[in-house]
Design a protein around this motif. Structure first.
Motif, PDB file in Angstrom:
ATOM      1  N   ILE A   3      -3.429   6.574  -3.801  1.00  0.00           N
ATOM      2  CA  ILE A   3      -3.484   5.116  -3.862  1.00  0.00           C
ATOM      3  C   ILE A   3      -2.072   4.592  -4.054  1.00  0.00           C
ATOM      4  CG2 ILE A   3      -4.293   3.136  -5.179  1.00  0.00           C
ATOM      5  CD1 ILE A   3      -6.722   4.728  -5.938  1.00  0.00           C
ATOM      6  N   ILE A   5       0.072   1.500  -5.165  1.00  0.00           N
ATOM      7  CA  ILE A   5      -0.102   0.282  -5.957  1.00  0.00           C
ATOM      8  C   ILE A   5       1.141  -0.580  -5.835  1.00  0.00           C
ATOM      9  CG2 ILE A   5      -0.400  -0.625  -8.296  1.00  0.00           C
ATOM     10  CD1 ILE A   5      -2.032   1.852  -8.926  1.00  0.00           C
ATOM     11  N   ASP A   6       0.910  -1.833  -5.499  1.00  0.00           N
ATOM     12  CA  ASP A   6       1.986  -2.818  -5.409  1.00  0.00           C
ATOM     13  C   ASP A   6       2.384  -3.204  -6.839  1.00  0.00           C
ATOM     14  OD1 ASP A   6       3.599  -5.040  -5.107  1.00  0.00           O
ATOM     15  OD2 ASP A   6       2.197  -6.135  -3.823  1.00  0.00           O
ATOM     16  N   THR A   7       3.559  -2.794  -7.244  1.00  0.00           N
ATOM     17  CA  THR A   7       4.022  -2.997  -8.621  1.00  0.00           C
ATOM     18  C   THR A   7       4.072  -4.477  -8.991  1.00  0.00           C
ATOM     19  OG1 THR A   7       5.344  -1.004  -8.410  1.00  0.00           O
ATOM     20  CG2 THR A   7       5.844  -2.441 -10.264  1.00  0.00           C
ATOM     21  N   ARG A   9       2.301  -6.910  -7.794  1.00  0.00           N
ATOM     22  CA  ARG A   9       0.924  -7.400  -7.943  1.00  0.00           C
ATOM     23  C   ARG A   9       0.341  -6.924  -9.269  1.00  0.00           C
ATOM     24  NH1 ARG A   9      -3.886  -8.125  -4.650  1.00  0.00           N
ATOM     25  NH2 ARG A   9      -5.237  -9.289  -6.051  1.00  0.00           N
ATOM     26  N   LEU A  10       0.619  -5.682  -9.628  1.00  0.00           N
ATOM     27  CA  LEU A  10       0.148  -5.147 -10.901  1.00  0.00           C
ATOM     28  C   LEU A  10       0.684  -5.982 -12.063  1.00  0.00           C
ATOM     29  CD1 LEU A  10      -1.240  -3.001 -12.675  1.00  0.00           C
ATOM     30  CD2 LEU A  10       0.847  -1.649 -12.470  1.00  0.00           C
ATOM     31  N   CYS A  42      -7.785  -3.458 -12.222  1.00  0.00           N
ATOM     32  CA  CYS A  42      -8.070  -2.431 -11.215  1.00  0.00           C
ATOM     33  C   CYS A  42      -8.867  -2.993 -10.052  1.00  0.00           C
ATOM     34  CB  CYS A  42      -8.825  -1.263 -11.845  1.00  0.00           C
ATOM     35  SG  CYS A  42      -7.803  -0.276 -12.951  1.00  0.00           S
ATOM     36  N   ILE A  45      -6.365  -4.916  -7.769  1.00  0.00           N
ATOM     37  CA  ILE A  45      -5.290  -4.239  -7.038  1.00  0.00           C
ATOM     38  C   ILE A  45      -5.738  -3.033  -6.214  1.00  0.00           C
ATOM     39  CG2 ILE A  45      -3.511  -5.029  -8.640  1.00  0.00           C
ATOM     40  CD1 ILE A  45      -3.470  -2.234  -9.827  1.00  0.00           C
ATOM     41  N   ILE A  46      -6.959  -2.559  -6.446  1.00  0.00           N
ATOM     42  CA  ILE A  46      -7.438  -1.380  -5.720  1.00  0.00           C
ATOM     43  C   ILE A  46      -8.695  -1.749  -4.934  1.00  0.00           C
ATOM     44  CG2 ILE A  46      -8.323   0.968  -5.939  1.00  0.00           C
ATOM     45  CD1 ILE A  46      -6.641   1.098  -8.555  1.00  0.00           C
ATOM     46  N   VAL A  60      -7.122   6.782 -11.501  1.00  0.00           N
ATOM     47  CA  VAL A  60      -6.417   5.516 -11.387  1.00  0.00           C
ATOM     48  C   VAL A  60      -5.863   5.119 -12.749  1.00  0.00           C
ATOM     49  CG1 VAL A  60      -6.701   3.050 -10.972  1.00  0.00           C
ATOM     50  CG2 VAL A  60      -7.697   4.704  -9.376  1.00  0.00           C
TER      51      VAL A  60
END
Length: 62
Positions: A3, A5-7, A9-10, A42, A45-46, A60
């Motif tokens: 996965i 993950i757009d940092t 966005r997180l 979660c 973003i996922i 995750v």
């Protein structure tokens, strides 16, 4: 499971949930509130986080 993950966005999603970071927040010390907030992050973003098997959800979190 891989996965990406757009940092940014997180960070944005965490900032929207004060129980995760704001020491003055009344819910900061509430374990359930924090778990719920992380679950929401979660989900945001996922893709299809809710449909993932429990093992993948645990990965995750790590």
């Amino acid at each position: 499971m891989n996965i990406v993950i757009d940092t940014e966005r997180l960070i944005t999603e965490v900032r929207l949930r004060p129980p995760l970071w704001d020491l003055s927040c009344e819910l900061y010390k509430d374990r359930d509130a924090k778990l719920n907030a992380w679950f929401e992050v979660c989900q945001e973003i996922i893709p299809n986080f809710v449909d993932l098997p429990d093992k993948d959800k645990e990965l995750v979190g790590k």
